[in-house]
Design an enzyme around this catalytic site. Structure first.
Site, mmCIF file in Angstrom:
data_model
loop_
_atom_site.group_PDB
_atom_site.id
_atom_site.type_symbol
_atom_site.label_atom_id
_atom_site.label_comp_id
_atom_site.label_asym_id
_atom_site.label_seq_id
_atom_site.Cartn_x
_atom_site.Cartn_y
_atom_site.Cartn_z
ATOM 1 N N ASP A 67 2.918 33.387 -15.832
ATOM 2 C CA ASP A 67 4.069 33.936 -15.104
ATOM 3 C C ASP A 67 4.341 33.216 -13.786
ATOM 4 O OD1 ASP A 67 1.758 34.864 -13.889
ATOM 5 O OD2 ASP A 67 2.121 36.969 -14.306
ATOM 6 N N ASN A 135 -1.370 49.008 -13.045
ATOM 7 C CA ASN A 135 -0.641 49.868 -13.991
ATOM 8 C C ASN A 135 -0.783 49.369 -15.422
ATOM 9 O OD1 ASN A 135 0.929 47.586 -13.923
ATOM 10 N ND2 ASN A 135 2.761 48.557 -13.106
ATOM 11 N N HIS A 137 -0.375 46.191 -16.384
ATOM 12 C CA HIS A 137 0.440 45.038 -16.784
ATOM 13 C C HIS A 137 -0.441 43.835 -17.095
ATOM 14 C CE1 HIS A 137 1.099 43.904 -12.270
ATOM 15 N NE2 HIS A 137 0.318 42.996 -12.768
ATOM 16 N N GLU A 142 5.379 44.713 -17.356
ATOM 17 C CA GLU A 142 5.196 46.039 -16.785
ATOM 18 C C GLU A 142 5.222 47.093 -17.895
ATOM 19 O OE1 GLU A 142 4.221 46.160 -13.851
ATOM 20 O OE2 GLU A 142 5.560 45.316 -12.343
HETATM 21 C C1 GLP Z 1 -0.484 39.798 -10.804
HETATM 22 C C2 GLP Z 1 -0.375 38.821 -11.977
HETATM 23 C C3 GLP Z 1 -1.212 39.268 -13.142
HETATM 24 C C4 GLP Z 1 -2.598 39.645 -12.672
HETATM 25 C C5 GLP Z 1 -2.507 40.796 -11.715
HETATM 26 C C6 GLP Z 1 -3.856 41.319 -11.249
HETATM 27 O O1 GLP Z 1 0.430 40.822 -10.845
HETATM 28 N N1 GLP Z 1 0.968 38.648 -12.404
HETATM 29 O O2 GLP Z 1 -1.245 38.238 -14.119
HETATM 30 O O3 GLP Z 1 -3.410 39.960 -13.766
HETATM 31 O O4 GLP Z 1 -1.765 40.350 -10.594
HETATM 32 O O5 GLP Z 1 -4.330 40.542 -10.214
HETATM 33 P P1 GLP Z 1 -5.784 40.619 -9.617
HETATM 34 O O6 GLP Z 1 -6.629 39.770 -10.505
HETATM 35 O O7 GLP Z 1 -5.644 40.026 -8.240
HETATM 36 O O8 GLP Z 1 -6.189 42.036 -9.597
#
Ligand code: GLP
Length: 241
Positions: A67, A135, A137, A142
């Protein structure tokens, strides 16, 4: 869905890096699906260390990231392209032209879907690395994203913008939209590893693993894939039955 519990973040990073290294060693021209966020940072450090030690060669590897924020280009230090360059790509011998991150300049879903076509033409993702949002995702899919979604533009939820504001000067600087591989894109990867650490992820991990697969919890849909491993530290796994 196989759940593997490890002690802490360091062990999580080492274990995930070992799996990725195994994929590269058995298929030097593999396509890696990569993720951003704090979860994979230690894994990328471990991979860079293995490269430095001469264990890994990335010169034939291709990568596709999950992404990107809409409106940020690769020179912006909050963009996921910048994150990947700094945390992995510039530390190993991967060819920059073999690394793909969805473009933050994308204007329509039709344009975004080209990313799926490119992945397919390249032979498909061998191993997809995932983190998980609070949440549920995955990527930026989402809750309630359709199961059939391909790479598309999403409006970020307030909770995701709130969670990610820690990387920005203020909430107003957090982009409102992102472009993400869809659930369908992710589910087409040959194998998937999801990593999560910390108490903050315990509740959503419980829903992901113990709940029924439902689009309200995108990560729970991974139960429907036949080769998914979840790597969790003790805190993230603490609410599992
Ligand atoms: C972002 C990314 C996700 C990732 C999420 C959790 O929103 N788009 O791909 O998994 O954060 O991030 P973290 O690993 O910092 O908890």
């Amino acid at each position: 869905m196989k759940v593997i519990k490890v002690k802490n973040y360091e062990e999580l990073s080492r274990t995930a890096a070992t799996i990725i290294a195994g994929t590269i060693l058995s298929k030097p021209d593999c396509i890696l699906g990569l993720a951003t966020g704090s979860s994979p940072v230690g894994t990328y450090d471990q991979l860079a260390a293995m490269y430095e030690e001469g264990i890994l060669d990335f010169s034939h590897v291709k990568s596709v990231n999950l992404d990107e924020y809409v409106g940020l280009d690769g020179s912006n230090d909050q963009s996921y392209r910048y994150f990947m360059n700094k945390n992995l790509f510039e530390k190993v011998d991967i060819r920059m032209e073999a690394t793909h991150v969805p473009s933050g300049a994308v204007k329509s879903d039709e344009e975004a879907e080209q990313y799926d076509a490119e992945i397919k033409a390249a032979g498909g993702i061998d191993l997809q690395l995932l983190g998980i949002g609070n949440n549920g995702h995955i990527g930026f899919n989402e809750p309630l994203t359709p199961f059939t979604s391909m790479t598309h533009i999403v409006k970020l939820t307030d909770s995701t913008r709130e969670a990610n504001k820690r990387f920005f000067a203020s909430i107003d600087d957090v982009p409102t939209h992102a472009v993400t591989m869809g659930i369908h894109t992710v589910m087409q990867a040959k194998s998937i590893i999801l990593m999560a650490f910390g108490e903050g992820k315990a509740e959503i991990i419980k829903k992901t693993v113990d709940g029924r697969p439902e689009i309200a919890v995108p990560a729970s849909l991974l139960q429907l894939h036949d080769d998914v491993e979840l790597y969790l530290d003790e805190a993230a796994a603490s609410k599992l039955s």
